[in-house]
Design a protein around this motif. Structure first.
Motif, PDB file in Angstrom:
ATOM      1  N   ALA A  54      -3.964  -0.847 -12.457  1.00 36.31           N
ATOM      2  CA  ALA A  54      -3.820  -0.305 -10.973  1.00 36.31           C
ATOM      3  C   ALA A  54      -2.674  -1.122 -10.431  1.00 36.31           C
ATOM      4  O   ALA A  54      -2.127  -0.684  -9.382  1.00 36.31           O
ATOM      5  CB  ALA A  54      -4.998  -0.874 -10.504  1.00 36.31           C
ATOM      6  N   PHE A  55      -2.331  -2.159 -10.924  1.00 38.21           N
ATOM      7  CA  PHE A  55      -1.467  -3.203 -10.289  1.00 38.21           C
ATOM      8  C   PHE A  55      -0.050  -2.387 -10.248  1.00 38.21           C
ATOM      9  O   PHE A  55       0.690  -2.570  -9.292  1.00 38.21           O
ATOM     10  CB  PHE A  55      -1.277  -4.510 -11.310  1.00 38.21           C
ATOM     11  CG  PHE A  55       0.077  -5.342 -10.942  1.00 38.21           C
ATOM     12  CD1 PHE A  55       0.400  -6.281  -9.847  1.00 38.21           C
ATOM     13  CD2 PHE A  55       1.096  -5.002 -11.853  1.00 38.21           C
ATOM     14  CE1 PHE A  55       1.385  -6.787  -9.786  1.00 38.21           C
ATOM     15  CE2 PHE A  55       2.117  -5.785 -11.812  1.00 38.21           C
ATOM     16  CZ  PHE A  55       2.336  -6.633 -10.631  1.00 38.21           C
ATOM     17  N   TRP A  56       0.339  -1.700 -11.241  1.00 35.84           N
ATOM     18  CA  TRP A  56       1.457  -0.835 -11.354  1.00 35.84           C
ATOM     19  C   TRP A  56       1.532   0.147 -10.251  1.00 35.84           C
ATOM     20  O   TRP A  56       2.875   0.388  -9.687  1.00 35.84           O
ATOM     21  CB  TRP A  56       1.821  -0.122 -12.614  1.00 35.84           C
ATOM     22  CG  TRP A  56       2.005  -1.218 -13.845  1.00 35.84           C
ATOM     23  CD1 TRP A  56       1.129  -1.523 -14.807  1.00 35.84           C
ATOM     24  CD2 TRP A  56       3.201  -2.010 -13.792  1.00 35.84           C
ATOM     25  NE1 TRP A  56       1.945  -2.252 -15.574  1.00 35.84           N
ATOM     26  CE2 TRP A  56       3.011  -2.680 -15.072  1.00 35.84           C
ATOM     27  CE3 TRP A  56       4.063  -2.543 -13.111  1.00 35.84           C
ATOM     28  CZ2 TRP A  56       3.918  -3.923 -15.515  1.00 35.84           C
ATOM     29  CZ3 TRP A  56       5.222  -3.330 -13.332  1.00 35.84           C
ATOM     30  CH2 TRP A  56       4.777  -3.885 -14.752  1.00 35.84           C
ATOM     31  N   GLU A  57       0.570   0.390  -9.582  1.00 35.32           N
ATOM     32  CA  GLU A  57       0.524   1.394  -8.387  1.00 35.32           C
ATOM     33  C   GLU A  57       0.777   0.517  -7.031  1.00 35.32           C
ATOM     34  O   GLU A  57       0.869   1.517  -5.987  1.00 35.32           O
ATOM     35  CB  GLU A  57      -0.670   2.432  -8.458  1.00 35.32           C
ATOM     36  CG  GLU A  57      -0.690   3.155  -9.688  1.00 35.32           C
ATOM     37  CD  GLU A  57      -1.953   4.009  -9.739  1.00 35.32           C
ATOM     38  OE1 GLU A  57      -2.275   4.524  -8.590  1.00 35.32           O
ATOM     39  OE2 GLU A  57      -2.593   3.945 -11.145  1.00 35.32           O
ATOM     40  N   LEU A  58       0.682  -0.664  -6.797  1.00 37.38           N
ATOM     41  CA  LEU A  58       0.728  -1.436  -5.946  1.00 37.38           C
ATOM     42  C   LEU A  58       2.080  -2.251  -5.827  1.00 37.38           C
ATOM     43  O   LEU A  58       2.381  -2.745  -4.849  1.00 37.38           O
ATOM     44  CB  LEU A  58      -0.396  -2.213  -6.061  1.00 37.38           C
ATOM     45  CG  LEU A  58      -1.869  -1.711  -5.881  1.00 37.38           C
ATOM     46  CD1 LEU A  58      -2.819  -2.732  -5.828  1.00 37.38           C
ATOM     47  CD2 LEU A  58      -1.953  -0.652  -4.565  1.00 37.38           C
ATOM     48  N   VAL A  59       2.971  -2.098  -6.716  1.00 34.47           N
ATOM     49  CA  VAL A  59       4.097  -3.322  -6.760  1.00 34.47           C
ATOM     50  C   VAL A  59       5.008  -2.847  -5.743  1.00 34.47           C
ATOM     51  O   VAL A  59       5.496  -1.476  -5.679  1.00 34.47           O
ATOM     52  CB  VAL A  59       4.614  -3.122  -8.294  1.00 34.47           C
ATOM     53  CG1 VAL A  59       6.039  -3.621  -8.095  1.00 34.47           C
ATOM     54  CG2 VAL A  59       4.016  -3.867  -9.202  1.00 34.47           C
ATOM     55  N   ASP A  60       5.486  -3.671  -5.031  1.00 34.32           N
ATOM     56  CA  ASP A  60       6.660  -3.433  -3.890  1.00 34.32           C
ATOM     57  C   ASP A  60       7.916  -3.611  -4.580  1.00 34.32           C
ATOM     58  O   ASP A  60       8.538  -4.681  -4.826  1.00 34.32           O
ATOM     59  CB  ASP A  60       6.493  -4.280  -2.975  1.00 34.32           C
ATOM     60  CG  ASP A  60       7.502  -4.120  -1.583  1.00 34.32           C
ATOM     61  OD1 ASP A  60       8.569  -3.551  -1.953  1.00 34.32           O
ATOM     62  OD2 ASP A  60       7.229  -4.594  -0.640  1.00 34.32           O
ATOM     63  N   TRP A  61       8.326  -2.338  -5.158  1.00 39.12           N
ATOM     64  CA  TRP A  61       9.807  -2.565  -5.923  1.00 39.12           C
ATOM     65  C   TRP A  61      10.933  -2.993  -5.196  1.00 39.12           C
ATOM     66  O   TRP A  61      11.860  -3.715  -5.466  1.00 39.12           O
ATOM     67  CB  TRP A  61       9.925  -1.442  -6.662  1.00 39.12           C
ATOM     68  CG  TRP A  61       9.102  -0.722  -7.593  1.00 39.12           C
ATOM     69  CD1 TRP A  61       8.101   0.241  -7.559  1.00 39.12           C
ATOM     70  CD2 TRP A  61       8.958  -1.414  -8.797  1.00 39.12           C
ATOM     71  NE1 TRP A  61       7.365   0.331  -8.658  1.00 39.12           N
ATOM     72  CE2 TRP A  61       7.871  -0.751  -9.777  1.00 39.12           C
ATOM     73  CE3 TRP A  61       9.424  -2.582  -9.491  1.00 39.12           C
ATOM     74  CZ2 TRP A  61       7.397  -1.246 -10.647  1.00 39.12           C
ATOM     75  CZ3 TRP A  61       8.997  -2.857 -10.778  1.00 39.12           C
ATOM     76  CH2 TRP A  61       7.955  -2.082 -11.323  1.00 39.12           C
ATOM     77  N   PRO A  79       0.993  -1.119  -0.107  1.00 42.37           N
ATOM     78  CA  PRO A  79      -0.086  -0.211   0.066  1.00 42.37           C
ATOM     79  C   PRO A  79       0.713   1.181  -0.034  1.00 42.37           C
ATOM     80  O   PRO A  79       0.335   2.436  -0.213  1.00 42.37           O
ATOM     81  CB  PRO A  79      -0.940  -0.299   1.239  1.00 42.37           C
ATOM     82  CG  PRO A  79       0.042  -0.952   2.385  1.00 42.37           C
ATOM     83  CD  PRO A  79       0.733  -1.949   1.257  1.00 42.37           C
ATOM     84  N   SER A  80       2.189   1.083   0.383  1.00 46.91           N
ATOM     85  CA  SER A  80       2.994   2.206   0.449  1.00 46.91           C
ATOM     86  C   SER A  80       4.245   2.218  -0.580  1.00 46.91           C
ATOM     87  O   SER A  80       5.312   2.024  -0.412  1.00 46.91           O
ATOM     88  CB  SER A  80       3.602   2.488   1.850  1.00 46.91           C
ATOM     89  OG  SER A  80       2.587   2.336   2.689  1.00 46.91           O
ATOM     90  N   GLN A  81       3.925   2.564  -1.799  1.00 42.26           N
ATOM     91  CA  GLN A  81       4.739   2.122  -3.037  1.00 42.26           C
ATOM     92  C   GLN A  81       5.898   3.285  -2.762  1.00 42.26           C
ATOM     93  O   GLN A  81       5.701   4.453  -2.847  1.00 42.26           O
ATOM     94  CB  GLN A  81       4.066   2.284  -4.393  1.00 42.26           C
ATOM     95  CG  GLN A  81       5.097   1.734  -5.527  1.00 42.26           C
ATOM     96  CD  GLN A  81       4.312   1.798  -6.707  1.00 42.26           C
ATOM     97  OE1 GLN A  81       3.928   2.687  -7.125  1.00 42.26           O
ATOM     98  NE2 GLN A  81       4.313   0.488  -7.789  1.00 42.26           N
ATOM     99  N   THR A  82       6.968   2.985  -3.209  1.00 39.22           N
ATOM    100  CA  THR A  82       8.372   3.784  -3.250  1.00 39.22           C
ATOM    101  C   THR A  82       8.991   3.554  -4.713  1.00 39.22           C
ATOM    102  O   THR A  82       8.488   2.909  -5.553  1.00 39.22           O
ATOM    103  CB  THR A  82       9.535   3.291  -2.365  1.00 39.22           C
ATOM    104  OG1 THR A  82       9.806   2.001  -2.677  1.00 39.22           O
ATOM    105  CG2 THR A  82       8.813   3.473  -0.766  1.00 39.22           C
ATOM    106  N   PRO A  83       9.729   4.741  -5.444  1.00 41.43           N
ATOM    107  CA  PRO A  83       9.921   4.544  -6.393  1.00 41.43           C
ATOM    108  C   PRO A  83      10.999   3.399  -6.704  1.00 41.43           C
ATOM    109  O   PRO A  83      11.606   2.854  -5.656  1.00 41.43           O
ATOM    110  CB  PRO A  83      10.960   5.908  -6.565  1.00 41.43           C
ATOM    111  CG  PRO A  83      10.370   6.754  -5.427  1.00 41.43           C
ATOM    112  CD  PRO A  83       9.849   5.949  -4.491  1.00 41.43           C
TER     113      PRO A  83
END
Length: 192
Positions: free
Chosen positions: A176-183, A83-87
């Motif tokens: 929407a998935f791309w905004e949730l990925v844990d990089w 829920p807290s995506q970072t770059p």
């Protein structure tokens, strides 16, 4: 060994509105639970009774393979989200740029593969034993471990993953998935 449900790394409502609490309740709480329960039932009294999931994915067939792979795939998927995506971390950005040209080209190729996968399945970012990254799609319970590849990221494109929130709009779900990925998780897997 009795397989158990993995713990979600975030509360069920944490991914909303991109992935609703209701979707997580059904996808994680019911679908994944069914795979875990079926796996325990199917492996009882067999040579796979005490085997790790990865061994079953690489060597089993039929129901044992399907339920082991779906348990592993879903766990990997839920652990890939935040829920807290970072770059995208610099080291991961470099690796993606090396093999795809840019992060955007990677996302475009991954999105096309996930959108274009006919029927149910999974689209993966994988690493081969030379360290090269590529996109691979697998139908049904398919898992790239069977091909000697290391999974780094996955999207579930079975309809149950998105139908509550997006109905038949798979492309909107993928966006929407791309905004949730844990990089950071992807980088951790790349370095492992």
């Amino acid at each position: 060994m009795k397989h158990t449900m993995p713990l979600l790394p975030y509360p069920m409502e944490a991914l909303a509105p991109k992935m609703s609490k209701e979707t997580i309740e059904f996808h994680y709480g019911k679908h994944l639970q069914t795979y875990v329960d079926n796996l325990n039932r199917l492996t009882a009294g067999t040579p796979y009774e005490n085997a790790p999931l990865e061994e079953m994915i690489r060597t089993a067939e039929g129901g044992i393979f399907n339920n082991a792979a779906q348990t592993w795939n879903h766990t990997f998927f839920f652990e890939s989200l935040t829920p807290s995506q970072t770059p995208v971390p610099a080291e991961l950005a470099e690796a993606l740029a090396k093999d795809f040209g840019t992060i955007e080209k990677f996302q475009e190729q991954f999105t096309q593969a996930a959108t274009g996968l006919f029927g149910s399945g999974w689209t993966w970012l994988v690493k081969d034993n030379q360290g090269k990254l590529s996109v691979a799609s697998e139908q049904n319970a398919g898992n790239p471990l069977r091909k000697g590849l290391t999974p780094l990221l996955v999207i579930d494109v079975w309809e149950h993953a998105y139908y509550i929130d997006y109905r038949n709009r798979r492309a909107a779900y993928i966006a929407a998935f791309w905004e949730l990925v844990d990089w950071n998780k992807v980088l951790e897997r790349l370095k492992a």
